[in-house]
Design an enzyme around this catalytic site. Sequence first.
Site, PDB file in Angstrom:
ATOM      1  N   GLY A 257      22.864  26.059   9.762  1.00 14.78           N
ATOM      2  CA  GLY A 257      23.022  25.016  10.226  1.00 14.78           C
ATOM      3  C   GLY A 257      23.873  24.033   9.354  1.00 14.78           C
ATOM      4  N   ASN A 258      23.808  22.803  10.377  1.00 17.03           N
ATOM      5  CA  ASN A 258      24.276  21.815   9.215  1.00 17.03           C
ATOM      6  C   ASN A 258      24.267  20.300   9.322  1.00 17.03           C
ATOM      7  OD1 ASN A 258      26.055  19.974  10.533  1.00 17.03           O
ATOM      8  ND2 ASN A 258      27.109  22.615  10.640  1.00 17.03           N
TER       9      ASN A 258
END
Length: 410
Positions: free
Chosen positions: A213-214
Amino acid sequence: MTILAGKRVVLGVCGSIAAFKAAQLCSTLVQAGAEVDVILTRAAREFVTPLTFQSLTRRAVYGDLYGDVAANPSLSSAHVDVGMHADVLVVCPATATTIARLAHGLADDMLACTALVSRAPLVIAPAMNVGMWEHLATQANVATLLARGATQVGPTFGRLAEGISGMGRLAPLEDVVGATRAALGRGGPLAGRRVVVTAGGTHEPIDPVRFVGNRSSGKMGHALAEAARDAGAMVVLVTGPVSLARPWGIEVVPVETARQMADATLGACEGADLLVMAAAVADYRPAVESDRKLKRSGDALAITLAPNPDILATVSARFGDRLVKVGFAAETGEVAAEATRKLHAKGAHLICANDVSEVGSGFGTDTNRVTMFGRDGSVEALPMLPKPEVATLIIARAGALVAARGGATA
Ligand code: CTP
């Protein structure tokens, strides 16, 4: 500022135990820059005092049609003045009695007089006992108000003051604020337009418990969706997993992966006038998603990543310039060069670039410093601003591009 700045809001408060929440709503509206005139019904004064609202608004609080005038003759025409100058009338909490008064056009108290005089949009946030709410009389009165163009927000299901659970709880205040903003924005520059906004980061599964993810919080995308709604648009918000409330009056399509976001966005863009790609789409995903939890072996673990589709470029390839496309570019250097490259590579009309290495600008923050690079070569640098303000300016710019193409769909 949002659409609330400088607007004259009449806040009508009725006699419900939820009246104490109206003080918080009042404070939020004042902080958003609205001029708030508060009217307390006679029953509301049994629950909350004028002084509470006077202190929050630093303005007169209205209520007793006759007593107020006797005490202060300058208020002799307040029963018409307040309503005539209102931009929006919000009744929160709205009780069964006041809903009935407004539906039947009575003018026997200050709030009813104001509502009858005013031609501003009406927002009602009902709160009452479940039996009163479900009674056919109340339902018919609400239907009458809705048929006249009122906006209803709530009630919701939950614990009521009597200790039982049922339909009748006041809607969350952020929904009342959202409904007020939407009511103010009705007929705005994007009225009749369909706008698609993407927000948040995507989660690319490694196994059933882990993902790539980020750091995107979704705040910028949500603010953009709300700004587009406040400009009168019908908005679809395609959002990755975020911990933000669903914005009121916006169709929300929750997704997890980039490929799900691509499908949802391409579907929503059919017939849309504007796409704003604020999402931080993962460029890669694990090539293989394990259906069982990966176990620790102690050895190094290599995960092969496969490229995800470029959603903005795919929209451009499929729809060409049938809609205005706005992209973002979060960079850590070479901002102008990268923004210009992405403008052309992705077929965008506008790229909003920011340097995420600057403190206060980018992922998870409440502020952002954005420079807008236009396809026409224009460069507009905005100062560091709260994200809702950045959103208002970007939507104004994108809205001008949409308007320049003509032909509203509705
Ligand atoms: N974007 C997209 N699909 C992707 C990646 C990005 O639609 N798979 C969109 C973003 O929503 C944004 C714009 O493209 O509006 C630029 O995103 P960014 O991540 O800055 O660009 P990338 O093409 O991923 O380039 P890089 O990561 O190499 O900077």
